[in-house]
Structures are given as structure tokens and as C-alpha cells.
Design an enzyme around this catalytic site. Structure first.
Site, PDB file in Angstrom:
ATOM      1  N   GLY A 357       0.952  -1.155   0.127  1.00  0.00           N
ATOM      2  CA  GLY A 357      -0.047   0.082  -0.023  1.00  0.00           C
ATOM      3  C   GLY A 357       0.826   1.338  -0.259  1.00  0.00           C
ATOM      4  O   GLY A 357       2.257   1.146  -0.026  1.00  0.00           O
ATOM      5  N   PRO A 359       2.571   4.699   1.302  1.00  0.00           N
ATOM      6  CA  PRO A 359       3.514   5.256   2.366  1.00  0.00           C
ATOM      7  C   PRO A 359       2.234   5.824   3.476  1.00  0.00           C
ATOM      8  O   PRO A 359       1.443   6.609   2.921  1.00  0.00           O
ATOM      9  CB  PRO A 359       4.397   6.063   1.840  1.00  0.00           C
ATOM     10  CG  PRO A 359       4.661   5.874   0.524  1.00  0.00           C
ATOM     11  CD  PRO A 359       3.278   5.427  -0.029  1.00  0.00           C
ATOM     12  N   VAL A 361       0.071   4.370   5.452  1.00  0.00           N
ATOM     13  CA  VAL A 361      -1.183   3.892   5.843  1.00  0.00           C
ATOM     14  C   VAL A 361      -0.956   2.994   6.862  1.00  0.00           C
ATOM     15  O   VAL A 361      -2.012   2.168   7.379  1.00  0.00           O
ATOM     16  CB  VAL A 361      -1.541   3.115   4.742  1.00  0.00           C
ATOM     17  CG1 VAL A 361      -1.872   4.114   3.465  1.00  0.00           C
ATOM     18  CG2 VAL A 361      -0.678   2.028   4.139  1.00  0.00           C
ATOM     19  N   GLY A 362       0.098   2.821   7.610  1.00  0.00           N
ATOM     20  CA  GLY A 362       0.366   1.929   8.979  1.00  0.00           C
ATOM     21  C   GLY A 362       0.785   0.372   8.778  1.00  0.00           C
ATOM     22  O   GLY A 362       0.513  -0.222   9.522  1.00  0.00           O
ATOM     23  N   LYS A 363       1.564   0.222   7.399  1.00  0.00           N
ATOM     24  CA  LYS A 363       1.936  -1.168   7.420  1.00  0.00           C
ATOM     25  C   LYS A 363       3.093  -1.716   8.568  1.00  0.00           C
ATOM     26  O   LYS A 363       2.986  -2.489   8.867  1.00  0.00           O
ATOM     27  CB  LYS A 363       2.728  -1.243   5.926  1.00  0.00           C
ATOM     28  CG  LYS A 363       1.750  -0.983   4.842  1.00  0.00           C
ATOM     29  CD  LYS A 363       2.342  -1.087   3.520  1.00  0.00           C
ATOM     30  CE  LYS A 363       3.609  -0.270   3.170  1.00  0.00           C
ATOM     31  NZ  LYS A 363       3.108   1.374   3.198  1.00  0.00           N
ATOM     32  N   THR A 364       3.962  -0.629   8.891  1.00  0.00           N
ATOM     33  CA  THR A 364       4.730  -1.053   9.751  1.00  0.00           C
ATOM     34  C   THR A 364       4.461  -1.428  11.036  1.00  0.00           C
ATOM     35  O   THR A 364       4.285  -1.990  11.771  1.00  0.00           O
ATOM     36  CB  THR A 364       5.993   0.068   9.752  1.00  0.00           C
ATOM     37  OG1 THR A 364       6.548   0.022   8.545  1.00  0.00           O
ATOM     38  CG2 THR A 364       7.085  -0.600  10.845  1.00  0.00           C
ATOM     39  N   SER A 680      -2.912   3.261 -18.690  1.00  0.00           N
ATOM     40  CA  SER A 680      -4.462   3.636 -18.381  1.00  0.00           C
ATOM     41  C   SER A 680      -4.960   5.025 -18.929  1.00  0.00           C
ATOM     42  O   SER A 680      -6.016   5.531 -18.513  1.00  0.00           O
ATOM     43  CB  SER A 680      -4.652   3.424 -16.797  1.00  0.00           C
ATOM     44  OG  SER A 680      -3.824   4.415 -16.220  1.00  0.00           O
ATOM     45  N   LYS A 723      -7.257   5.423  -7.492  1.00  0.00           N
ATOM     46  CA  LYS A 723      -7.939   6.081  -8.346  1.00  0.00           C
ATOM     47  C   LYS A 723      -9.258   6.779  -8.029  1.00  0.00           C
ATOM     48  O   LYS A 723      -9.314   7.978  -8.020  1.00  0.00           O
ATOM     49  CB  LYS A 723      -7.918   5.605  -9.743  1.00  0.00           C
ATOM     50  CG  LYS A 723      -6.550   4.995 -10.282  1.00  0.00           C
ATOM     51  CD  LYS A 723      -6.500   4.497 -11.697  1.00  0.00           C
ATOM     52  CE  LYS A 723      -5.239   4.142 -12.233  1.00  0.00           C
ATOM     53  NZ  LYS A 723      -5.311   3.548 -13.678  1.00  0.00           N
TER      54      LYS A 723
END
Length: 803
Positions: A357, A359, A361-364, A680, A723
Site C-alpha cells: 500500500g 506510504p 497507511v500503517g503497514k509497519t 491507463s 484512483k
């Protein structure tokens, strides 16, 4: 040889002894029957028959337990010893054959047929050669045997009787009883000497092997004594220098104790004991000793067999995840599924999850919450910018400064065999001449192979099958396919404004208040102020900039509290600009009127979705096509395909067929400093070209995404969630999507899905019919496109997906 008449005489059974005629032999006697037989022979003056028994373990032998040939002897001397033992000296007279055993008690008596001694044979050349060979063999044996004296050679060198020579050597040779008995039973002198030669050769081979082994043992003892002397001298020197001479010995003993205490696999323990042995032999202060110590310390500090007890309570884990993060239902559901399976199958091996996802967004932070929910230790490995394969597999310990790889170092840091390892930024791995780290990770992230992961520094297998791996990435396209195939991908999309509001209230604001030493009563921020911060001062998929803005508000509030007499600060939407300055972003970027040749495209970036405008200008010219805006090769090809499609359908679109010869077309994407590429933008370019060529404006509050083919077919795209989020943030009301992306609409956030109107298209004709405004007041004097009738367009009846 002639046999005499049988004689009756006492008999004595020998154990492990054989006596030959014309020989003197003294031995000890302990059995009562044997002592009484000797006394009877000594008292009566009769000879005694000495015969060997076949089995030495039999205490009272019978006739069948005795050999048939023995020796008739005279008792020369009897000496009484303590403990009822007797030492006797006997002299062999002649060979005798046992006819019958007369009695066993009180002593053994036998009927014996005395065999006359053989006549001395004439010395032939063959006999002389045999005797010389026997002399040589026996002389060699005397030199090698430790208990043989050279005087024995004089007795046989003075004799020319082959029978006597064979008997004498056999009597003095320490051979097995069976071999001596064979020589005793051989009555022919020449055959007896030949048999002795064979026995001598075998005994010499055995003696040479014994001598060789003794020499090797002696050399080892000499070397050990030399090492001992040198070590003692070294201890003296260390004492003179003021060093501890017992330090090395105590260190070696400590290493051995650690190896014994640690629950190591047999292969690992054997390897470490060998390394300790090498360390023990190293001189004081050598570089090799330092390498060995570092190796032993590193291996013994690993958590061999140490595991943390996992939490298998799903409800408790759910509470932990909900307390740490707002939303992220997919990730939470996947972790809870893992726990549920763990309850039914405790032996489930570690999983490999990939959180993908934008940067922020809370992955770590999700990985930290998962570790806390599972009660697992956690270690983080940052993979961004790694180019060296040794960072993963470790360095060979032959190199100076060698160390294990980051995987083993992280397990050591975690302190358990079942930690949660976070491999951060796995999509930013590099490679160069030093190897490919992503290929080295293939073994680590494979549950079937990592049970025997071998680090180059350790050189021993380490089990990684119980490790739970969580990787993070911004762009899955940058991860090699074999590596991506080993991971279960969970995509984290952009946050909506409402989600950001809840995250700010529940997590970010309390965290910033604590950091700046504020309480909730000292600083109050209304929901309107938070929404204004989200919309006017941040433009991101995650919440990092939002967190920094909240930190700025806290600093401003602290400054007011310290510098003035106010007790508390309250921030509202109206007073926000006095703290953060002029609003940076204006989400409502939709033009007030429809424009010609301008289309809102939708683009995906690593930080989320963006609105990407496409501008097309048409001027008189010679048919040149200009593409500007720092475009990649894929977008340039999309523009060429769009132009070819328009040329093929120029008549139906109301465009002159020779427009490509008399018009110059300029396609521009604003913000030329930002590189742009991707498959796209086809329908956006096509729509902008048709609008510019026909003079028909494009509808306001509309955006589109999709690729176009030469036949006008609209192809599916990726990154739909990001998008559509960008369209929602920028005030777009209608979004045109490829029909093939209909299945992806369920993944869009419900808030976004209810705010946008989705139009699914399969052909460019449907795109133009939806995007272009055909109001007469908006038309120019240029030709108006004559679109086919509805029956000819073949546009399917599409759902609006408007809640």
C-alpha cells in the site's frame, strides 16, 4: 619312528601351555587333581604325561576335552607356594599319544603310548635352505620382540637337527596353543620346520603391525609432551607479563559448558565442539583465535529451542488489533484466521504475509500490533537500498570483520525461535556485482525450504519454519515474480477523510499530546478543525503529513500556553489558519464550466491516486503530433493508438478525413517535472483529441481511466481503489471505468462508492457519448461529431452503482 608298549602314568591337563621334548619348562599348578598327579609322579619316580586341553574354561576335563598328542616328562622340581599353589619344573622326554584315560580322581591317570624320537635326517640342500630361512625369520623376530634375548639364537645355530630346531623355536615363541599343538603333532621333522616357518612369517607380520602402532602412539605422546612443555613455558611467560595463565583454560571449559547446557541439534553441537578444539590449540593472541571466539559467541547467543508462548485467544487478539488501528478490516481478519487455524493445528508453520500500500497507511505499525496480539517477539529488518547478497546470507567467516546476515541477526535480537520478523520495504531491494538479495530471500520466504536455512557465517542449518514473516511494499510491480509468488499479498488502500478523522482523534492526537506534554484540557481541537486540516493542509494516502500537522498545532499551543496567561487553547475550523497559515490545497479543483480538449484522467502512484489532466490543442499545420509532459514510452504508444483509432472513425465522429494532414495536434500533461507512464490513459487521450478536433466540450465533474485499442475496445486497469479515492478527494462526481473492472468495485471503500457515479464501458463510443456535452449552446462552429444511433453503438445497459 617306532611306538613302544603303552604305559600307565599320572597325567596333567595343561591350560594355555605346550611342552616339547628335550625342553625344560616351569609353570604354576593350582588344581588339586594336578597337584596330586605331580606328587604321585615325584613319589613313585614315574614320568608324567602332560597334555593340553582344548577348552581352557573347563575345570575338570574329560578324555574328549584333551588333545591326543602330548609330552612324556620327568618332574625335576616342585616348589610349594602360598595359597595352596605349586610351582613345578618338568623336562620333556618324548612325544606321547593318549590311548585311554584311566581315572580322573583323585588324580588323572592315563594309558600312554610313547612315541620314539625321530632319527636325524641327512642334511640336503633343500633342508639347509629351509633351516637358513628359519634362522633369518627367527633372528628378525628376536630383534623385534621385546622379551626375546639374543642368547636363544645360539642354541639353534649350533644344531643341525631340523626337528630339534622346530621344537626349540616353537617352545620359546609366544604362539597360540593351537599353533603349538599342530607343531607338536607333526612327527616329520622337515614338515614340522615348514609349518614353523609359516607360523613365523605370520607372527612377524603381526609383530611389525604392533611395532608400527606403538611407534605412532609414541610419536603422538612425544608431540603431546612437547605441547605440554610449551604450554607450561607459555604459562610462565604469561605470569611474568602479569597475565592470567588460567584464562584460556577457563574460557575453553566455559565454552564446553555452554554447548552442553544449550539445547543444540547433534550436528550443531559436533561442529561447535570441533571449533572449541581448534580454539584450544591456537596460540595466545592469534587472529584465528579471535575469529573462533566471535563465531562461538554468535552461535551460542542464538535462541536455540527458545520459543515464546503464543496467544491463541481470538477475542483478546481482536481487542489488541482494534485498540491499535482503526479500520484495516482485511488485515485484522487475516491475522485472526491465522490464530483460529493455530487453535486446531498447533504445528502450523510460520506464514509469509505482504502488506502492500501507499506510504503512511500503517503497514509497519500493523506488524507491531500483530506481534503484540500473538505474544511474539518482533525484530525489524529494513531492506531498502540493500545491494549485497551477504546482507541476507551473511559473510564467510574467513573474511576480516565477517558477521551473520540480517535474518540471523534479527532472530538473535528477537531472542526466540518463533519471532515476527518485519521485512520492511521489500520492493526497494537492489542488485549489483555483489549478488542479488531478492534471490537470496527466496529460501528465507519459503516455508518448505527455510527449515534448514544456512547462513554463510554459521555454516550450520537454522530452522526458520516457526518464524512469522511480514513484508511491506509500496509497489508490487518492483518485486520479482518468484519472490512475490512466495508471499500472500494483502493490499492496504488509501484512507478516506472520515477514516483519517477517526485515526486522528483516536490515535494521532493523543500521541502528539503526550509527546508535547499536553493534556486534553489544555488543547482542544474540534472535528471541523480536523476535517479542515485533512482537506486543506494534507494531500496523501496515509496519515504521516496529518501527524506532522497535528504536531505543529501542539507546538503552537504550547507556545501560547507558555508565553501568555491562557490556561487552555481551543482550535476550530475558523481559527485554524492562524495556527497553520494559508490553506495549501483546494480539493474542489473541478472547473466551473465545461472545457474543450481537457479531460481528467486518473493515475496511480506509490503514494496513492492522483488526478492527471490531459490537454490537447489543435492548430493549423502539416499533421505533426507533439507529446509533452515527461511521458514514458507506454503513454506515448497510447497516444499513437488513440490517433489511429480517431483516423479510422473520422467520418462517424464528424471529423474531416484529412485532418491529420492539415492539423497539428499537441498532447500535453501538466506538471512536466513529474515522470508519467502507465497503460491507463488511452481513453482520456482519445476523448481529449476528439473534443479538440470537434470543438465539443467535455463534461465537468467527470474523470476516466482505461486503455484503448486500435479497434476502440477499452481494456481493464489496476489501482482502482487509489484512483477512485483521488476522484473523491478532488470533487469528481462521475467516473468512467472499463467494464472488465466491474468485479473490483466491491473493494472500493463504501464512502467513496456511495459518493461517486460509476459508468462501465466496453467501447470508446460509449466513453464519448458519456463524456462529451452535446448541448447546442456549447457547440462551436466546427463540425459536430455525428455519433451512431443508440442501436449501432451496442452500448450495454450498465448499472450506475450509485447508493
Amino acid at each position: 619312528m617306532e611306538n613302544k608298549m603303552p604305559l600307565q602314568m599320572p597325567a596333567l591337563a595343561l591350560r594355555g601351555l605346550t611342552i616339547f621334548p628335550n625342553m625344560l619348562l616351569h609353570f604354576d599348578v593350582g588344581r588339586d587333581a594336578s597337584i596330586k598327579a605331580l606328587d604321585e609322579s615325584m613319589t613313585s619316580g614315574q614320568p608324567i604325561f602332560l597334555v593340553a586341553q582344548r577348552d581352557l574354561a573347563i575345570e575338570n576335563p574329560k578324555e574328549k576335552d584333551l588333545y591326543s598328542v602330548g609330552t612324556v616328562c620327568n618332574v625335576r622340581q616342585i616348589l610349594r607356594l602360598p595359597a595352596d599353589n605349586v610351582r613345578v619344573m618338568v623336562e620333556g622326554i618324548s612325544r606321547g599319544r593318549l590311548i585311554h584315560l584311566l581315572q580322573n580322581t583323585p588324580y588323572m591317570a592315563a594309558e600312554v603310548e610313547e612315541i620314539e624320537p625321530e632319527q636325524i635326517v641327512r642334511c640336503s640342500p633343500r633342508t639347509e635352505a629351509l633351516m637358513r630361512r628359519t634362522y633369518e625369520l627367527f633372528e628378525t623376530y628376536v630383534e623385534l620382540a621385546p622379551k626375546m634375548t639374543p642368547d636363544i639364537l645360539l642354541s639353534i645355530l649350533s644344531s643341525e637337527d631340523p626337528g630339534y630346531i622346530a621344537d626349540y623355536i616353537a617352545q620359546n615363541l609366544p604362539m597360540r596353543t593351537g599353533d603349538k599343538q599342530l607343531i607338536l603333532e607333526e612327527l616329520r621333522p622337515i614338515r614340522r620346520l615348514e609349518r614353523l616357518c609359516q607360523t613365523l612369517r605370520r607372527e612377524l607380520e603381526i609383530l611389525e603391525l604392533e611395532q608400527d602402532m606403538q611407534n605412532k602412539v609414541r610419536d603422538q605422546l612425544t608431540r603431546s609432551q612437547r605441547d605440554y612443555v610449551l604450554r607450561e613455558q607459555l604459562k610462565v611467560l604469561q605470569q611474568e607479563l602479569g597475565e592470567d595463565p588460567q584464562g584460556n583454560d577457563s574460557e575453553i571449559a566455559e565454552y564446553r559448558q555452554k554447548i552442553a547446557r544449550t539445547k543444540l541439534p547433534s550436528e550443531v553441537a559436533e561442529k561447535l565442539m570441533k571449533e572449541v578444539g581448534r580454539l584450544e590449540k591456537q596460540p595466545f593472541g592469534s587472529a584465528e583465535a579471535a575469529v573462533l571466539r566471535n563465531y562461538l559467541d554468535t552461535v551460542l547467543e542464538l535462541p536455540w529451542g527458545k520459543k515464546t508462548r503464543e496467544r491463541v485467544d481470538i477475542e483478546a487478539a481482536r481487542k489488541v488489533l482494534d485498540a491499535d488501528h482503526y479500520g484495516l478490516e482485511k488485515v485484522k481478519e487475516r491475522i485472526l484466521e491465522f490464530l483460529a487455524v493455530k487453535q486446531l493445528s498447533p504445528n502450523l508453520k510460520g506464514q509469509i504475509l505482504c502488506l502492500a500500500g501507499p506510504p503512511g497507511v500503517g503497514k509497519t505499525s500493523i506488524a507491531s500490533s500483530v506481534a503484540r496480539a500473538l505474544h511474539r517477539n518482533m525484530a525489524r529488518i529494513s531492506l531498502g537500498g540493500i545491494h549485497d547478497e551477504a546482507e541476507i546470507r551473511g559473510h564467510r567467516k574467513t573474511y576480516v570483520g565477517a558477521m551473520p546476515g540480517r535474518i540471523i541477526a534479527a532472530v538473535k535480537q528477537a531472542g526466540s525461535c518463533n519471532p515476527l520478523l518485519l521485512l520492511d520495504e521489500i520492493d526497494k531491494l537492489g542488485n549489483d556485482q555483489r549478488g542479488d538479495p531478492s534471490s537470496a530471500l527466496l529460501e528465507v520466504l519459503d516455508a518448505e525450504q527455510n527449515a534448514t536455512f544456512r547462513d554463510h557465517f554459521l555454516e550450520i542449518p537454522f530452522d526458520l519454519s516457526d518464524v512469522l514473516f511480514i513484508t511491506t511494499a509500496n509497489d508490487l510491480a518492483n518485486i520479482p515474480r518468484p519472490l512475490l509468488d512466495r508471499m500472500e499479498v494483502i493490499e492496504l488502500g488509501s484512507y478516506t477523510d472520515e477514516e483519517k478523522l477517526q485515526i486522528a482523534k483516536q490515535h494521532l492526537l493523543p500521541k502528539e499530546l503526550k509527546r508535547h506534554g499536553l493534556t486534553r484540557s489544555q488543547l482542544r481541537i474540534t472535528d471541523d478543525a480536523l476535517r479542515e486540516v485533512i482537506r486543506g493542509y494534507t494531500r496523501e494516502s496515509g496519515v504521516r503529513v496529518l501527524e506532522r500537522m497535528l504536531g505543529t498545532l501542539c507546538r503552537k499551543a504550547v507556545m501560547r500556553l507558555v508565553s501568555s496567561s491562557v490556561k487552555s487553547v481551543r482550535i476550530t475550523g475558523d481559527t485554524l489558519e492562524s495556527f497553520l497559515g494559508v490553506r495549501r490545497y483546494h480539493p474542489e479543483q473541478v472547473p466551473r464550466t465545461a472545457q474543450i480538449g481537457v479531460v481528467n484522467g486518473l493515475a496511480w502512484t506509490s503514494v496513492g491516486g492522483e488526478i492527471l489532466e490531459v490537454e490537447v490543442g489543435v492548430v493549423p499545420g502539416s499533421g505533426k503530433v507533439e507529446l509533452t509532459g515527461n511521458l514514458g514510452s507506454v503513454m506515448k504508444e497510447s497516444a499513437q493508438a488513440a490517433l489511429s483509432y480517431i483516423r479510422s472513425c473520422a467520418t462517424q465522429l464528424g471529423i474531416k478525413e484529412d485532418f491529420y494532414q492539415k492539423k497539428d495536434i499537441h498532447v500535453h500533461f501538466p506538471e512536466g517535472a513529474v515522470p508519467k507512464d502507465g497503460p491507463s490513459a488511452g481513453i482520456a487521450i482519445t476523448t481529449a483529441m476528439v473534443s479538440a478536433l470537434t470543438g465539443v466540450p467535455v463534461r465537468r465533474e467527470l474523470a476516466m481511466t482505461g486503455e484503448v485499442t486500435l479497434r476502440g475496445r477499452v481494456l481493464a486497469i489496476g489501482g482502482l481503489k487509489e484512483k477512485t479515492m483521488a476522484a473523491y478527494r478532488n470533487g469528481i462526481k462521475t467516473v468512467i471505468l472499463p467494464l472488465e473492472n466491474q468485479k473490483d468495485l466491491e473493494e472500493i471503500d463504501p464512502t467513496v462508492r456511495s459518493a461517486l457515479h460509476f459508468v462501465l464501458v466496453e467501447q470508446v463510443d460509449a466513453v464519448l457519448a458519456e463524456a462529451l456535452e452535446f448541448d447546442g449552446s456549447s457547440r462551436t462552429e466546427q463540425a459536430v461529431p455525428c455519433l451512431p444511433e443508440q442501436s449501432a453503438v451496442q452500448s450495454p445497459k450498465l448499472p450506475s452503482f450509485k447508493q
